[in-house]
Scaffold this motif. Structure first.
Motif, mmCIF file in Angstrom:
data_model
loop_
_atom_site.group_PDB
_atom_site.id
_atom_site.type_symbol
_atom_site.label_atom_id
_atom_site.label_comp_id
_atom_site.label_asym_id
_atom_site.label_seq_id
_atom_site.Cartn_x
_atom_site.Cartn_y
_atom_site.Cartn_z
ATOM 1 N N ALA A 180 0.838 -1.210 0.000
ATOM 2 C CA ALA A 180 0.000 0.000 0.000
ATOM 3 C C ALA A 180 0.869 1.255 0.000
ATOM 4 C CB ALA A 180 -0.938 -0.010 1.203
ATOM 5 N N ARG A 181 1.923 1.238 0.798
ATOM 6 C CA ARG A 181 2.832 2.387 0.854
ATOM 7 C C ARG A 181 3.509 2.610 -0.493
ATOM 8 N NH1 ARG A 181 8.063 2.607 1.434
ATOM 9 N NH2 ARG A 181 8.278 0.500 2.251
ATOM 10 N N LEU A 182 3.972 1.530 -1.128
ATOM 11 C CA LEU A 182 4.630 1.661 -2.435
ATOM 12 C C LEU A 182 3.659 2.154 -3.508
ATOM 13 C CD1 LEU A 182 6.871 -1.520 -2.343
ATOM 14 C CD2 LEU A 182 7.655 0.860 -2.328
ATOM 15 N N LEU A 183 2.423 1.678 -3.473
ATOM 16 C CA LEU A 183 1.422 2.163 -4.425
ATOM 17 C C LEU A 183 1.227 3.668 -4.273
ATOM 18 C CD1 LEU A 183 -1.227 -0.685 -4.219
ATOM 19 C CD2 LEU A 183 0.189 -0.123 -6.196
ATOM 20 N N GLN A 184 1.179 4.128 -3.016
ATOM 21 C CA GLN A 184 1.011 5.555 -2.735
ATOM 22 C C GLN A 184 2.231 6.342 -3.215
ATOM 23 O OE1 GLN A 184 -1.769 6.941 -0.589
ATOM 24 N NE2 GLN A 184 -1.125 8.649 -1.838
ATOM 25 N N GLU A 185 3.412 5.868 -2.872
ATOM 26 C CA GLU A 185 4.650 6.568 -3.226
ATOM 27 C C GLU A 185 4.850 6.658 -4.739
ATOM 28 O OE1 GLU A 185 7.842 4.555 -1.255
ATOM 29 O OE2 GLU A 185 7.232 5.277 0.717
ATOM 30 N N ASN A 186 4.404 5.636 -5.458
ATOM 31 C CA ASN A 186 4.621 5.584 -6.900
ATOM 32 C C ASN A 186 3.397 6.040 -7.701
ATOM 33 O OD1 ASN A 186 7.372 4.636 -6.961
ATOM 34 N ND2 ASN A 186 6.561 2.776 -6.058
ATOM 35 N N VAL A 187 2.507 6.761 -7.039
ATOM 36 C CA VAL A 187 1.373 7.464 -7.638
ATOM 37 C C VAL A 187 0.433 6.535 -8.425
ATOM 38 C CG1 VAL A 187 0.676 9.598 -8.792
ATOM 39 C CG2 VAL A 187 2.975 9.409 -7.889
ATOM 40 N N TYR A 188 0.089 5.397 -7.811
ATOM 41 C CA TYR A 188 -0.912 4.518 -8.408
ATOM 42 C C TYR A 188 -2.273 5.200 -8.420
ATOM 43 C CZ TYR A 188 -4.007 0.485 -9.015
ATOM 44 O OH TYR A 188 -4.976 -0.376 -9.454
ATOM 45 N N ALA A 189 -2.535 5.973 -7.384
ATOM 46 C CA ALA A 189 -3.809 6.689 -7.278
ATOM 47 C C ALA A 189 -3.529 8.139 -6.913
ATOM 48 C CB ALA A 189 -4.691 6.037 -6.216
ATOM 49 N N THR A 190 -4.433 9.013 -7.280
ATOM 50 C CA THR A 190 -4.244 10.432 -6.987
ATOM 51 C C THR A 190 -4.725 10.822 -5.599
ATOM 52 O OG1 THR A 190 -6.357 10.931 -8.052
ATOM 53 C CG2 THR A 190 -4.367 11.114 -9.408
ATOM 54 N N ASP A 191 -5.486 9.965 -4.952
ATOM 55 C CA ASP A 191 -5.992 10.245 -3.612
ATOM 56 C C ASP A 191 -4.825 10.248 -2.620
ATOM 57 O OD1 ASP A 191 -7.140 10.281 -1.082
ATOM 58 O OD2 ASP A 191 -8.442 8.564 -1.436
ATOM 59 N N PRO A 192 -4.584 11.357 -1.931
ATOM 60 C CA PRO A 192 -3.463 11.408 -0.985
ATOM 61 C C PRO A 192 -3.642 10.453 0.201
ATOM 62 C CG PRO A 192 -4.794 13.398 -0.837
ATOM 63 C CD PRO A 192 -5.315 12.616 -2.001
ATOM 64 N N ASN A 193 -4.842 9.952 0.402
ATOM 65 C CA ASN A 193 -5.103 8.998 1.491
ATOM 66 C C ASN A 193 -5.295 7.573 0.984
ATOM 67 O OD1 ASN A 193 -5.152 10.942 3.646
ATOM 68 N ND2 ASN A 193 -7.064 11.667 2.760
#
Length: 88
Positions: free
Chosen positions: A49-62
């Motif tokens: 989940a952290r890697l998906l967030q860091e690598n901009v899988y989704a635009t939602d900051p949360n």
């Protein structure tokens, strides 16, 4: 004042066609691994989940926080263990 304007737009995009669901899922897994997870053998949903967030899988900051919350709420991690043949 809260005014919402709706405007129809058309976007040209390339889509893939797959022979079956299995092929579509395999391609999705490959895309996630190559472009968003970018590490081998990630077995922790927290790290994924952290890697998906860091690598901009989704635009939602949360996104990562929400994803982890859903995994915990519905006890979905148990399926990861089954998929990895750890919990049989």
């Amino acid at each position: 004042m809260n005014i919402k304007t709706v405007k129809k737009i058309t976007i040209q995009a390339a889509f893939r066609k797959y022979p079956d669901l299995k092929a579509a899922i395999a391609d999705h897994d490959k895309t996630i691994a190559e472009h968003f997870i970018k590490e081998k053998n990630v077995t922790s949903y927290l790290k994924a989940a952290r890697l998906l967030q860091e690598n901009v899988y989704a635009t939602d900051p949360n996104y990562a926080k929400t994803l982890v919350s859903v995994i915990r709420q519905f006890d979905l991690a148990k399926y990861d263990l089954e998929a990895m043949n750890i919990n049989k």
